[in-house]
Enzyme design. Sequence first.
Site, PDB file in Angstrom:
ATOM      1  N   TYR A 173      90.425  34.073  57.493  1.00 14.06           N
ATOM      2  CA  TYR A 173      90.666  35.294  58.526  1.00 14.06           C
ATOM      3  C   TYR A 173      91.140  35.871  58.840  1.00 14.06           C
ATOM      4  O   TYR A 173      90.189  37.362  58.841  1.00 14.06           O
ATOM      5  CB  TYR A 173      90.485  34.388  59.493  1.00 14.06           C
ATOM      6  CG  TYR A 173      89.627  34.120  60.431  1.00 14.06           C
ATOM      7  CD1 TYR A 173      88.461  34.303  60.687  1.00 14.06           C
ATOM      8  CD2 TYR A 173      90.318  34.838  62.276  1.00 14.06           C
ATOM      9  CE1 TYR A 173      87.335  34.431  62.091  1.00 14.06           C
ATOM     10  CE2 TYR A 173      89.484  35.193  63.300  1.00 14.06           C
ATOM     11  CZ  TYR A 173      88.004  35.104  63.421  1.00 14.06           C
ATOM     12  OH  TYR A 173      87.262  35.140  64.345  1.00 14.06           O
ATOM     13  N   LYS A 177      88.098  40.182  58.415  1.00 11.19           N
ATOM     14  CA  LYS A 177      87.805  41.010  59.634  1.00 11.19           C
ATOM     15  C   LYS A 177      88.528  41.965  59.708  1.00 11.19           C
ATOM     16  O   LYS A 177      87.439  42.850  60.310  1.00 11.19           O
ATOM     17  CB  LYS A 177      88.294  39.761  61.355  1.00 11.19           C
ATOM     18  CG  LYS A 177      87.653  38.299  60.429  1.00 11.19           C
ATOM     19  CD  LYS A 177      86.535  39.063  62.009  1.00 11.19           C
ATOM     20  CE  LYS A 177      85.979  37.701  61.365  1.00 11.19           C
ATOM     21  NZ  LYS A 177      84.330  37.610  62.091  1.00 11.19           N
TER      22      LYS A 177
HETATM   23  N1  LIG Z   1      85.436  32.453  69.755  1.00 14.06           N
HETATM   24  C1  LIG Z   1      86.520  33.304  69.904  1.00 14.06           C
HETATM   25  O1  LIG Z   1      87.655  33.288  70.397  1.00 14.06           O
HETATM   26  C2  LIG Z   1      86.501  34.593  68.748  1.00 14.06           C
HETATM   27  C3  LIG Z   1      86.900  35.478  68.835  1.00 14.06           C
HETATM   28  C4  LIG Z   1      87.112  37.365  67.449  1.00 14.06           C
HETATM   29  C5  LIG Z   1      85.791  36.858  67.176  1.00 14.06           C
HETATM   30  N2  LIG Z   1      85.474  35.909  66.581  1.00 14.06           N
HETATM   31  C6  LIG Z   1      83.926  36.091  65.845  1.00 14.06           C
HETATM   32  O2  LIG Z   1      82.512  35.493  66.276  1.00 14.06           O
HETATM   33  C7  LIG Z   1      81.642  35.601  65.972  1.00 14.06           C
HETATM   34  C8  LIG Z   1      80.905  34.371  66.335  1.00 14.06           C
HETATM   35  O3  LIG Z   1      81.768  33.222  66.850  1.00 14.06           O
HETATM   36  P1  LIG Z   1      81.992  32.229  67.996  1.00 14.06           P
HETATM   37  O4  LIG Z   1      83.354  32.019  68.520  1.00 14.06           O
HETATM   38  O5  LIG Z   1      80.411  32.342  68.963  1.00 14.06           O
HETATM   39  O6  LIG Z   1      81.591  31.234  66.747  1.00 14.06           O
HETATM   40  P2  LIG Z   1      80.933  29.619  67.456  1.00 14.06           P
HETATM   41  O7  LIG Z   1      80.658  29.269  67.904  1.00 14.06           O
HETATM   42  O8  LIG Z   1      81.623  28.711  66.749  1.00 14.06           O
HETATM   43  O9  LIG Z   1      79.350  29.812  66.501  1.00 14.06           O
HETATM   44  C9  LIG Z   1      79.316  30.471  65.012  1.00 14.06           C
HETATM   45  C10 LIG Z   1      77.316  30.461  64.408  1.00 14.06           C
HETATM   46  O10 LIG Z   1      77.637  31.483  63.207  1.00 14.06           O
HETATM   47  C11 LIG Z   1      76.570  30.057  62.687  1.00 14.06           C
HETATM   48  N3  LIG Z   1      77.161  29.688  60.819  1.00 14.06           N
HETATM   49  C12 LIG Z   1      78.714  29.283  60.968  1.00 14.06           C
HETATM   50  N4  LIG Z   1      78.753  29.131  59.132  1.00 14.06           N
HETATM   51  C13 LIG Z   1      77.598  30.286  59.186  1.00 14.06           C
HETATM   52  C14 LIG Z   1      76.969  30.449  58.055  1.00 14.06           C
HETATM   53  N5  LIG Z   1      77.885  30.121  56.431  1.00 14.06           N
HETATM   54  N6  LIG Z   1      75.608  31.141  57.460  1.00 14.06           N
HETATM   55  C15 LIG Z   1      75.054  31.054  58.493  1.00 14.06           C
HETATM   56  N7  LIG Z   1      75.446  30.886  59.745  1.00 14.06           N
HETATM   57  C16 LIG Z   1      76.537  30.517  59.473  1.00 14.06           C
HETATM   58  C17 LIG Z   1      76.518  28.462  63.018  1.00 14.06           C
HETATM   59  O11 LIG Z   1      75.318  27.890  63.179  1.00 14.06           O
HETATM   60  P3  LIG Z   1      75.476  26.511  63.085  1.00 14.06           P
HETATM   61  O12 LIG Z   1      75.461  25.876  64.091  1.00 14.06           O
HETATM   62  O13 LIG Z   1      73.960  26.213  61.973  1.00 14.06           O
HETATM   63  O14 LIG Z   1      76.402  26.222  62.875  1.00 14.06           O
HETATM   64  C18 LIG Z   1      76.762  29.880  64.912  1.00 14.06           C
HETATM   65  O15 LIG Z   1      75.678  29.697  65.100  1.00 14.06           O
HETATM   66  C19 LIG Z   1      82.688  35.254  64.152  1.00 14.06           C
HETATM   67  O16 LIG Z   1      82.299  35.634  63.833  1.00 14.06           O
HETATM   68  C20 LIG Z   1      83.864  34.808  65.093  1.00 14.06           C
HETATM   69  O17 LIG Z   1      84.885  34.818  63.961  1.00 14.06           O
HETATM   70  C21 LIG Z   1      85.053  34.992  67.390  1.00 14.06           C
END
Ligand SMILES: NC(=O)c1ccc[n+]([C@@H]2O[C@H](COP(=O)([O-])OP(=O)(O)OC[C@H]3O[C@@H](n4cnc5c(N)ncnc54)[C@H](OP(=O)(O)O)[C@@H]3O)[C@@H](O)[C@H]2O)c1
Length: 278
Positions: A173, A177
């Site tokens: 990861y 990133k």
């Molecule tokens: N949450 C955190 O603390 C955090 C911190 C730093 C960065 N981020 C980054 O922010 C972004 C969003 O995170 P989140 O926490 O909102 O994630 P999340 O709640 O797990 O949502 C993930 C989204 O991405 C889609 N997705 C997953 N795998 C995919 C693939 N192979 N192809 C197309 N779509 C895909 C999912 O679709 P489905 O619903 O169909 O599965 C869902 O719409 C990510 O890049 C994550 O690394 C998150």
Amino acid sequence: MGVLEITADENVKIRVGDKLKGRVAFVTGGTRGIGEAICRSLASQGATIAAGYSGNDQKAEEFRERFTKTYSTPVSIHKGNVGNPEDCRGRVAEVIEKYGRLDILVNNAGITIDKTVLKMTDDDWYDVLNVNLSGAFFLSQAALRHMAERGSGRIVNVSSVIGETGNIGQANYAASKSGMFGLTKTLAREACLLLARSGKLNDPEGIGLTINTVTPGFIATEMVEHIPEKVMTQILSHIPLGRLGKPQEVARIVHFLSADASSYITGQVWGVNGGMDM
Ligand SMILES: NC(=O)c1ccc[n+]([C@@H]2O[C@H](COP(=O)([O-])OP(=O)(O)OC[C@H]3O[C@@H](n4cnc5c(N)ncnc54)[C@H](OP(=O)(O)O)[C@@H]3O)[C@@H](O)[C@H]2O)c1
């Protein structure tokens, strides 16, 4: 313009305006978590929304229903695996075909498969790199071609503070990133080169073509739900603001970078992490 509205399901005040009216935004992973908040934020200024997702049809339909209850701007959902180059090219083409243009691409879809280095399998490594980093490359490549032809556009990559600091159990990861930083800066430079070649760089009528990255800290979404309580207590102790971020707090920066007026900001990395990296 300038009306304040309370959304029915989020109970969040949003300002409704028309600064992004006529703009089309494709937000990958736009149906849940941070991506949904980004879709809502861009729609609050009138952008047409194309939200990508990978397989959870039910969540995607629920998103569409929630969204249409709050916003009158057009919305569509697009299923595809961003870990697959053909899906990336196909979904970008689909959005352009449907709306005739693509103004804003937000590479937000991302996954985690956490294991320490010694336990990480080949697939654990490649799956995370493919979705988080290669996906952002192939989507950006397809969007850049279209945006450069039009002489304008915005690409915003959603990276992570973990790309800056590393983290135990997250080599795949963290690498994916931090890879986004080099990708962002290279795309930003090449976008300038493409516009210079076509005589559109610094067009007084234009808004330019910029590429930036945001690095969220720990944000309250389903992605962090599985973190054990003991580990979460430790994480919170390292966040000066003492709490997790909200998806809307990340969306706010993505929205800012997507705005026409942000045309002098490119190739940058913007932290939204409660002060974690001080
Ligand atoms: N949450 C955190 O603390 C955090 C911190 C730093 C960065 N981020 C980054 O922010 C972004 C969003 O995170 P989140 O926490 O909102 O994630 P999340 O709640 O797990 O949502 C993930 C989204 O991405 C889609 N997705 C997953 N795998 C995919 C693939 N192979 N192809 C197309 N779509 C895909 C999912 O679709 P489905 O619903 O169909 O599965 C869902 O719409 C990510 O890049 C994550 O690394 C998150």
